[in-house]
Design a protein around this motif. Structure first.
Motif, short mmCIF file in Angstrom:
data_model
loop_
_atom_site.label_atom_id
_atom_site.label_comp_id
_atom_site.label_asym_id
_atom_site.label_seq_id
_atom_site.Cartn_x
_atom_site.Cartn_y
_atom_site.Cartn_z
N MET A 75 -70.70 -27.33 -33.42
CA MET A 75 -71.06 -28.54 -34.11
C MET A 75 -71.42 -28.48 -35.38
SD MET A 75 -73.35 -30.65 -31.30
CE MET A 75 -72.32 -31.02 -29.73
N PRO A 76 -71.14 -29.20 -36.44
CA PRO A 76 -71.86 -29.08 -37.97
C PRO A 76 -73.31 -28.84 -37.74
CG PRO A 76 -71.13 -31.33 -37.58
CD PRO A 76 -70.74 -30.57 -36.18
N THR A 77 -73.52 -28.34 -38.96
CA THR A 77 -75.16 -28.06 -39.14
C THR A 77 -75.89 -29.21 -39.30
OG1 THR A 77 -74.53 -26.22 -40.78
CG2 THR A 77 -76.93 -27.22 -40.84
N CYS A 78 -75.46 -30.39 -39.72
CA CYS A 78 -76.08 -31.63 -39.61
C CYS A 78 -76.38 -31.97 -38.27
CB CYS A 78 -75.38 -32.60 -40.53
SG CYS A 78 -74.01 -33.11 -39.85
N ALA A 79 -75.54 -32.00 -37.53
CA ALA A 79 -75.81 -32.21 -35.96
C ALA A 79 -76.64 -31.49 -35.38
CB ALA A 79 -74.29 -32.20 -35.35
N ASP A 80 -76.50 -30.24 -35.47
CA ASP A 80 -77.58 -28.98 -35.00
C ASP A 80 -78.82 -29.53 -35.39
OD1 ASP A 80 -78.70 -26.96 -33.92
OD2 ASP A 80 -78.14 -25.69 -35.68
N ASP A 81 -79.24 -29.68 -36.79
CA ASP A 81 -80.43 -30.33 -37.13
C ASP A 81 -80.81 -31.55 -36.43
OD1 ASP A 81 -80.79 -28.42 -39.08
OD2 ASP A 81 -80.16 -29.51 -40.77
N SER A 82 -80.13 -32.56 -36.19
CA SER A 82 -80.35 -33.57 -35.47
C SER A 82 -80.56 -33.41 -34.04
CB SER A 82 -79.19 -34.58 -35.51
OG SER A 82 -79.53 -35.89 -34.68
N VAL A 83 -80.05 -32.90 -33.37
CA VAL A 83 -80.13 -32.18 -31.96
C VAL A 83 -81.69 -31.67 -31.89
CG1 VAL A 83 -79.71 -30.53 -30.33
CG2 VAL A 83 -77.98 -32.12 -31.29
N ARG A 84 -81.82 -30.54 -32.73
CA ARG A 84 -83.07 -29.77 -32.84
C ARG A 84 -84.23 -30.78 -33.03
NH1 ARG A 84 -85.70 -27.43 -37.13
NH2 ARG A 84 -83.89 -28.02 -38.22
N LEU A 85 -84.19 -31.41 -33.89
CA LEU A 85 -85.41 -32.55 -34.17
C LEU A 85 -85.48 -33.51 -33.23
CD1 LEU A 85 -84.93 -32.92 -38.22
CD2 LEU A 85 -86.51 -31.32 -37.05
N ALA A 86 -84.66 -34.05 -32.73
CA ALA A 86 -84.57 -35.08 -31.58
C ALA A 86 -85.12 -34.32 -30.44
CB ALA A 86 -83.36 -35.85 -31.28
N GLY A 87 -84.80 -33.11 -30.02
CA GLY A 87 -85.41 -32.49 -29.24
C GLY A 87 -86.94 -32.08 -28.97
N HIS B 212 -90.95 -45.94 -24.57
CA HIS B 212 -92.14 -45.76 -25.58
C HIS B 212 -91.64 -44.56 -26.68
CE1 HIS B 212 -94.87 -48.30 -23.28
NE2 HIS B 212 -94.71 -47.22 -22.17
N THR B 213 -90.93 -43.47 -26.32
CA THR B 213 -90.14 -42.81 -27.54
C THR B 213 -89.59 -43.58 -28.38
OG1 THR B 213 -90.20 -40.91 -25.76
CG2 THR B 213 -88.66 -40.72 -27.83
N SER B 214 -88.65 -44.45 -28.12
CA SER B 214 -87.87 -45.26 -29.02
C SER B 214 -88.87 -46.29 -29.80
CB SER B 214 -86.89 -46.23 -28.28
OG SER B 214 -86.10 -46.87 -29.11
N LEU C 196 -83.43 -40.41 -35.65
CA LEU C 196 -83.70 -39.84 -34.34
C LEU C 196 -83.99 -40.61 -33.16
CD1 LEU C 196 -85.85 -36.83 -35.95
CD2 LEU C 196 -83.32 -36.78 -35.53
N ALA C 197 -84.39 -41.79 -33.33
CA ALA C 197 -84.53 -42.69 -32.23
C ALA C 197 -83.78 -42.79 -31.13
CB ALA C 197 -85.16 -43.91 -32.54
N ASP C 198 -82.59 -43.05 -31.49
CA ASP C 198 -81.53 -43.16 -30.14
C ASP C 198 -81.53 -41.99 -29.64
OD1 ASP C 198 -81.33 -45.92 -30.83
OD2 ASP C 198 -79.45 -45.76 -31.71
N GLN C 199 -81.30 -40.93 -30.31
CA GLN C 199 -80.86 -39.67 -29.62
C GLN C 199 -82.06 -39.30 -28.90
OE1 GLN C 199 -79.83 -35.53 -31.58
NE2 GLN C 199 -78.35 -37.15 -32.03
N ALA C 200 -83.46 -39.15 -29.29
CA ALA C 200 -84.40 -38.75 -28.73
C ALA C 200 -84.90 -39.61 -27.30
CB ALA C 200 -85.69 -38.72 -29.56
N SER C 201 -84.52 -40.81 -27.65
CA SER C 201 -84.95 -41.68 -26.42
C SER C 201 -83.90 -41.76 -25.43
CB SER C 201 -85.02 -43.16 -26.80
OG SER C 201 -84.21 -43.64 -27.60
N GLY C 202 -82.41 -41.00 -25.58
CA GLY C 202 -81.47 -41.27 -24.84
C GLY C 202 -81.10 -40.09 -23.97
N THR C 203 -82.03 -39.06 -23.78
CA THR C 203 -82.16 -37.90 -23.03
C THR C 203 -81.91 -38.17 -21.56
OG1 THR C 203 -84.52 -37.43 -22.92
CG2 THR C 203 -82.92 -36.37 -24.68
N HIS C 204 -82.33 -39.39 -20.97
CA HIS C 204 -82.25 -39.58 -19.50
C HIS C 204 -81.27 -40.56 -19.13
CE1 HIS C 204 -85.98 -37.50 -18.51
NE2 HIS C 204 -86.46 -37.80 -19.57
N GLU C 205 -80.22 -40.82 -20.30
CA GLU C 205 -79.09 -41.71 -19.95
C GLU C 205 -78.02 -40.58 -19.23
OE1 GLU C 205 -79.55 -44.74 -20.13
OE2 GLU C 205 -80.96 -45.20 -21.56
#
Length: 258
Positions: A41-53, A88-90, A102-111
């Motif tokens: 994945m591109p660096t921007c996606a990696d950053d997004s995944v890491r921060l949302a994590g 609540h995360t969202s 980051l809200a949708d990604q961080a709050s979507g981990t249980h979808e």
């Protein structure tokens, strides 16, 4: 998101630590980040995944601690309450302009891909969020919870592959998460911190989660006296005193929580 990601890493890491100390560790960020690299994945996606994590479980603080500490299975009502964590995360993240992306990604981990997840119960079709979901699930399986013991590597892998077979998680991201988890597990076992034995590392992870000596004994199938001896040796080896200091020590040495 690279420049913003660099700027946000430290405060988000502190916020993630505060959440872990409040309701118990729920790692997944490092595994997801390495998985994104493995998938190219591109660096921007990696950053997004890491921060949302780092933020994906912040909503857990809005759920009563008594629920997370319950030693038995959830009732249907309790499960519904537990599942509000992603809502609540969202809500928390959308209130801050820096965190909104980051809200949708961080709050979507249980979808899940078939719409059987929560809280929106939508189809999980974003590959970054799917990777984070796979990483979060694997890490959750590998860590003890008051209502169940930690799953072993083989058992956790089997449960992950069952999610793929049922159409709930994509094969590609689950394969990446399992592959990286295996590599991280080997590194953790080969580089234990402060001269800790593998059993002492297990005890550190339980101490960091706030377990008493009695709870540690129950989780590891040992006597309370033996658990106490392990704790005493851990304090001596690490130079720490008390569970709060051990929790910070464990978070500073993430391999102990792998």
């Amino acid at each position: 998101m690279t420049s913003d990601g660099t700027r946000l890493s430290e405060p988000l890491g502190a916020l993630s630590l505060a959440t872990d100390l409040a309701v118990g560790p729920a790692p997944g960020s490092a595994l997801a980040s390495r998985g994104s690299q493995a998938l190219g994945m591109p660096t921007c996606a990696d950053d997004s995944v890491r921060l949302a994590g780092l933020l994906h479980d912040i909503g857990r603080v809005a759920v009563p601690n008594g629920l997370w500490d319950k030693p038995g299975p959830f009732t249907p009502s309790e499960r519904r309450q537990m599942e509000t964590q992603t809502y609540h995360t969202s809500q928390i993240l959308t209130r801050c302009a820096s965190f909104q992306p980051l809200a949708d990604q961080a709050s979507g981990t249980h979808e899940r891909c078939d719409g059987s997840g929560y809280h929106r119960r939508i189809q999980l079709d974003d590959p970054d969020t799917a990777l984070l979901a796979a990483a979060q699930m694997y890490d959750t399986l590998r860590h003890h919870r008051p209502w169940r013991p930690a799953h072993g590597e083989d058992e956790a892998e089997g449960l992950m592959r069952a999610e793929v077979s049922a159409g709930r998680l994509p094969h590609r991201v689950v394969h990446a998460a399992l592959d990286v988890a295996g590599q991280m597990g080997k590194m953790a076992r080969s580089s234990l911190t402060a001269g800790l034995t593998p059993r002492e590392a297990d005890v550190v992870a339980l101490l960091a989660a706030g377990c008493s000596d009695k709870a540690i004994a129950r989780r590891l199938g040992i006597s309370v006296k033996t658990a106490g001896r392990h704790v005493g040796r851990i304090y001596k080896k690490t130079g720490k005193r008390g569970r709060a200091q051990i929790a910070f020590f464990a978070m500073d040495h993430k391999a102990l929580l792998a």
